[in-house]
Write an enzyme that holds these catalytic residues in place. Structure first.
Site, PDB file in Angstrom:
ATOM      1  CB  SER A   1      22.410 -13.070   6.022  1.00  9.60           C
ATOM      2  OG  SER A   1      22.708 -12.503   7.271  1.00  9.60           O
TER       3      SER A   1
ATOM      4  CG  HIS B   1      18.599 -10.251  -2.281  1.00  9.22           C
ATOM      5  ND1 HIS B   1      18.784 -11.318  -1.443  1.00  9.22           N
ATOM      6  CD2 HIS B   1      18.417  -9.171  -1.471  1.00  9.22           C
ATOM      7  CE1 HIS B   1      18.731 -10.917  -0.189  1.00  9.22           C
ATOM      8  NE2 HIS B   1      18.507  -9.626  -0.183  1.00  9.22           N
TER       9      HIS B   1
ATOM     10  CE  LYS C   1      22.948  -8.521   0.268  1.00  8.57           C
ATOM     11  NZ  LYS C   1      21.935  -7.497   0.567  1.00  8.57           N
ATOM     12  CB  THR C   2      25.713  -4.013   3.896  1.00  5.07           C
ATOM     13  OG1 THR C   2      24.409  -4.509   3.582  1.00  5.07           O
ATOM     14  CG2 THR C   2      25.597  -2.559   4.315  1.00  5.07           C
TER      15      THR C   2
ATOM     16  CE  LYS D   1      14.401  -8.454   1.952  1.00  2.00           C
ATOM     17  NZ  LYS D   1      15.419  -8.196   0.895  1.00  2.00           N
TER      18      LYS D   1
ATOM     19  NE  ARG E   1      16.904  -6.951   9.420  1.00  2.00           N
ATOM     20  CZ  ARG E   1      17.738  -7.115   8.393  1.00  2.00           C
ATOM     21  NH1 ARG E   1      18.221  -6.058   7.760  1.00  2.00           N
ATOM     22  NH2 ARG E   1      18.085  -8.319   7.989  1.00  2.00           N
TER      23      ARG E   1
ATOM     24  CG  ASP F   1      18.320  -5.693   0.531  1.00  2.00           C
ATOM     25  OD1 ASP F   1      19.131  -6.634   0.593  1.00  2.00           O
ATOM     26  OD2 ASP F   1      17.129  -5.813   0.833  1.00  2.00           O
TER      27      ASP F   1
ATOM     28  NE  ARG G   1      12.708 -11.994   5.006  1.00  2.00           N
ATOM     29  CZ  ARG G   1      12.796 -13.252   4.615  1.00  2.00           C
ATOM     30  NH1 ARG G   1      11.704 -13.911   4.226  1.00  2.00           N
ATOM     31  NH2 ARG G   1      13.942 -13.880   4.605  1.00  2.00           N
TER      32      ARG G   1
END
Length: 532
Positions: free
Chosen positions: A239, A219, A243-244, A200, A324, A258, A60
């Site tokens: 990050s 988030h 989390k994932t 996003k 990704r 997410d 981004r």
């Protein structure tokens, strides 16, 4: 050229989008893949995955993101965090983009943002690249074909990577621009092929709109007990905090990885797919995500591959470390079919503490939860960036500052109200270091983290004894079956206790200095919870 009911040019004309070449309206995945390959946008990989490069931008461009400063949002945007664009500059940008688009082919996708029909947003995405249409079709939620007959977009995104903005004429910083206009209900994206800007931008949009409806945008990842959506848990985290990984427990149903909302009806996924990092991905550690990279229509971004065999190199970061893949949620076997959950029973805030100070798990009061939510703490370690020689704190408020258009305390207070109303239990989980800071200590054992999370989610952790942490005031379990008791008191894991005390004081001071910016805007109970 359409798969749909009407000429798309007629659909777009009332938005000022005219004079285009071919317009491909709501193409399904096979047609989008076919068009992308035919146009040389990428290659067909093993299993039918689509392999592509995003070109110059492999992530981004947050410094090139703007909000148009119109009267309706003047007093509600967090301008210290969101760069303003003048309305007349936006109008020039929009007009110049529309002129640039004439004669060119475009792909249109009409999609839903949000699994809950009461709170979803109808979004039209107009993309220059066929694979961008495929990407956003994965990441947002796909209406049934019959639903498209009544589809009326509330917002439109126009993504034109071949258009270069003029900073002097368009009031932006560089030739790249991402800008949201809440009055015109338009998002313009130019001079970047990084597809994550589409995703996003929608998240940022929902982060502004939903709080007015009493919905908390988050988030976070989310899951629920198998067959029991009432038992829902959400996992906030920046990050590298897990989390994932930690939400993808095989014994629970994955709601999403997410972005979610928490309304008076329960929790819901904003998205219909996943956008997972693939660097160092392997079949043993994360078999299901790995498998998606060889499934039809999965978008594989910026990965190095053998030009003859098409074998992916998961360890090669020569193009970017931000490799990704994007795929629909139903490519994960234990994913929820509805994207809906109950009111979260457990709210987990993940942090990677490279200072080795925080315990592996702590129970938070609602006020403490708001404090740690507003702080959004994790840490960088030596080697992650040039010049970083010791752990450095990173505070990203609400665990997602780049996507927060409103002031942080708006989200903090809303989360605090939801927690209080629905009786959620809040936890802070440290997946970082123990036994010393980064370079001296070791990473928190994932087995212990999973055991502690399991005990928190099944309720058994509530029955153990807790102590009050002298540094942050939250409650820490004294002993948990299956977990080394020494891990639960981080000071005990340090050989040099005085060094731990000094490191703890240093981290407390970092928290305090960062939190000072919120003190004028928060309640007394949160001020009291700030430290101790």
């Amino acid at each position: 050229m359409t798969n749909g009911r009407v000429n798309p040019a007629q659909e777009l004309a009332h938005q000022g989008i005219t004079g285009l070449g071919n317009v491909y309206y709501n193409y399904l995945e096979p047609a989008l893949v076919e068009e992308a390959v035919k146009r040389g946008e990428g290659r067909l990989g093993k299993g039918g995955a689509f392999l592509c490069s995003t070109g110059q931008f492999t992530g981004r461009s947050p410094k090139d993101k703007f909000v148009v400063r119109t009267p309706s949002v003047e007093n509600t945007i967090w301008w210290e965090n969101n760069a303003p664009m003048a309305p007349d500059a936006f109008d020039r940008l929009h007009a110049d983009m529309l002129e640039h688009m004439k004669g060119r082919d475009y792909f249109v996708q009409d999609l839903y943002a949000g699994a809950d029909p009461v709170h979803r947003l109808d979004v039209r995405v107009v993309t220059e690249l066929a694979w961008h249409g495929l990407f956003i079709r994965h990441l947002l939620r796909r209406p049934d074909r019959a639903e498209l007959d009544q589809f009326v977009p509330e917002w439109t995104i126009i993504n034109c990577p071949s258009f270069k903005a003029d900073p002097a004429r368009h009031g932006c910083r560089t030739e790249t621009v991402i800008t949201l206009n809440f009055e015109r209900k338009l998002i313009l994206i130019a001079n970047t092929a990084y597809a994550g800007e589409n995703k996003k931008s929608v998240f940022t949009l929902l982060n502004y709109l939903l709080p007015e409806k009493g919905v908390m945008p988050m988030h976070c990842s989310a899951n629920h007990a198998v067959g029991n959506p009432v038992d829902t848990a959400v996992f906030f985290g920046l990050s590298g905090t897990g989390k994932t990984t930690l939400s993808a427990a095989p014994d629970r149903t994955l709601i999403g990885d997410d972005e979610h909302g928490w309304s008076d009806r329960g929790s819901f996924n904003f998205e219909g797919g996943c956008y997972a990092k693939t660097i160092n991905l392997n079949a043993e550690a994360e078999p299901e995500i790995y498998a998606t990279t060889h499934k039809f229509a999965t978008v594989v971004e910026n990965m190095v591959y053998d030009p003859e065999t098409l074998d992916l190199d998961f360890d090669d970061d020569s193009l970017t470390a931000n490799t990704r893949c994007a795929y629909p949620l139903d490519y994960i076997s234990n994913a929820s079919a509805t994207g809906l959950g109950g009111h979260p029973k457990n709210v987990i805030m993940l942090t990677c503490d490279a200072f080795g100070v925080l315990p592996p798990i702590a129970r938070l009061t609602p006020a403490q939860a708001m404090y740690h939510f507003l702080s959004g703490f994790t840490s960088k370690v030596a080697g992650t960036e040039r010049g970083v020689t010791e752990p450095q704190p990173t505070f990203s408020t609400c665990f997602g500052a780049p996507f927060m258009p409103r002031r942080p305390e708006v989200y903090g207070k809303l989360l605090q109200q939801k927690i209080a109303k629905h009786g959620a239990t809040c936890w802070l989980v440290n997946t970082g270091w123990t036994g010393g800071a980064y370079g001296t200590g070791k990473r928190m054992p994932i087995k212990a983290t999973r055991a502690l999370l399991s005990a928190a989610l099944d309720g058994s952790l509530a029955s153990v004894d807790f102590r009050r942490d002298p540094n942050f005031g939250f409650e820490v379990p004294v002993a948990v079956p299956g977990v080394d008791a020494q891990l639960l008191n981080p000071r005990d894991t340090w050989a040099d206790k005085a060094a731990y005390d000094a490191q703890a004081a240093k981290l407390v001071d970092m928290f305090s200095k960062n939190f000072g910016q919120y003190v004028p805007f928060i309640d007394e109970d949160v001020k009291a919870a700030a430290i101790g």
